[in-house]
Scaffold this motif. Structure first.
Motif, PDB file in Angstrom:
ATOM      1  N   LEU A   2       0.828  -1.208   0.000  1.00  0.00           N
ATOM      2  CA  LEU A   2       0.000   0.000   0.000  1.00  0.00           C
ATOM      3  C   LEU A   2       0.860   1.255   0.000  1.00  0.00           C
ATOM      4  O   LEU A   2       0.536   2.248  -0.660  1.00  0.00           O
ATOM      5  N   TYR A   6       0.596   4.118  -2.808  1.00  0.00           N
ATOM      6  CA  TYR A   6       0.223   5.460  -2.368  1.00  0.00           C
ATOM      7  C   TYR A   6       1.320   6.477  -2.687  1.00  0.00           C
ATOM      8  O   TYR A   6       1.077   7.539  -3.274  1.00  0.00           O
ATOM      9  N   TYR A   9       2.093   7.904  -6.321  1.00  0.00           N
ATOM     10  CA  TYR A   9       1.352   9.079  -6.784  1.00  0.00           C
ATOM     11  C   TYR A   9       1.685  10.317  -5.960  1.00  0.00           C
ATOM     12  O   TYR A   9       1.790  11.420  -6.494  1.00  0.00           O
ATOM     13  N   VAL A  10       1.856  10.118  -4.658  1.00  0.00           N
ATOM     14  CA  VAL A  10       2.118  11.260  -3.777  1.00  0.00           C
ATOM     15  C   VAL A  10       3.516  11.820  -3.991  1.00  0.00           C
ATOM     16  O   VAL A  10       3.724  13.044  -4.005  1.00  0.00           O
ATOM     17  N   PHE A  60      -1.736  15.017   1.908  1.00  0.00           N
ATOM     18  CA  PHE A  60      -2.210  13.626   1.873  1.00  0.00           C
ATOM     19  C   PHE A  60      -2.166  12.985   3.259  1.00  0.00           C
ATOM     20  O   PHE A  60      -2.067  11.774   3.397  1.00  0.00           O
TER      21      PHE A  60
END
Length: 213
Positions: A2, A6, A9-10, A60
């Motif tokens: 994960l 995650y 993209y971040v 985020f």
């Protein structure tokens, strides 16, 4: 898994599409899960990224770890172990090789080495009463795992330090199986030879014989 998805993209795409185009020099990111190192050719680019990174992560619901986040000068023009940094359990530093050419070296980070030895100590303390063959079989698997991760060019001393500390712990806790200290160092040496206890050198030769080196 994960974290990789995650942060792709971040962090990764943002770095490639937004950060790099604004840098005046070369810029690169090396990331493994949630640990990453970013390199910049110029100090001003590094400072700009350092200042904007917390803002990006905050969008985020993420945050930097202050104790692990800093700007560090790392260059072949300023070699020496005083300019080292730690990443994924290794210390990275510039130092001249045998020909006098500066190059990047890696060695087991001191904190990681202490942690690995401490883990073996706690395990031996709890499991010292097991049958010797069973005890050594599991301990040897732990030692091989350490070698497999940290066996790289330039890290021979770190591997041997780990080996010697584990053998000392084995001697200590085997002698505490009873109130009588009956295991001497010569006896322990024979035991290690009988079970082919892995050393950094022996481990390397076994890997070569299996065609894995």
């Amino acid at each position: 898994m994960l974290a990789n998805i995650y942060l792709h993209y971040v962090l990764d795409l943002w770095f490639e599409r937004v950060v790099k185009p604004y840098c005046q020099g070369q810029a690169h990111i090396i990331r493994y899960a949630d640990d990453f190192v970013c390199t910049f050719q110029y100090r001003r680019d590094a400072r700009a990224f350092y200042n904007v990174l917390p803002k990006r992560l905050n969008k985020f619901a993420l945050a930097v770890a202050p104790e692990k986040t800093c700007i560090h000068r790392f260059s072949r023009f300023h070699p020496g172990r005083d300019r080292r940094f730690t990443f994924l359990g290794f210390e990275f530093y510039w130092e001249a090789d045998s020909k006098g050419t500066p190059r990047v070296w890696r060695r087991t980070a001191k904190k990681k080495l202490r942690g690995a030895v401490q883990a073996c100590k706690e395990w031996l303390k709890v499991n010292r009463h097991k049958r010797l063959s069973v005890l050594l079989k599991t301990l040897m698997r732990k030692v091989r795992g350490h070698y497999n991760y940290f066996r790289i060019v330039g890290n021979n001393r770190g591997l041997w330090t780990f080996y010697k500390e584990v053998v000392k712990l084995l001697y200590k806790w085997l002698n505490r199986r009873s109130q009588r200290r009956s295991l001497t160092w010569p006896k322990l040496k024979r035991v290690l030879e009988r079970f082919a206890f892995p050393t950094p050198t022996r481990q390397s030769r076994q890997a070569v014989n299996r065609g894995l080196a």
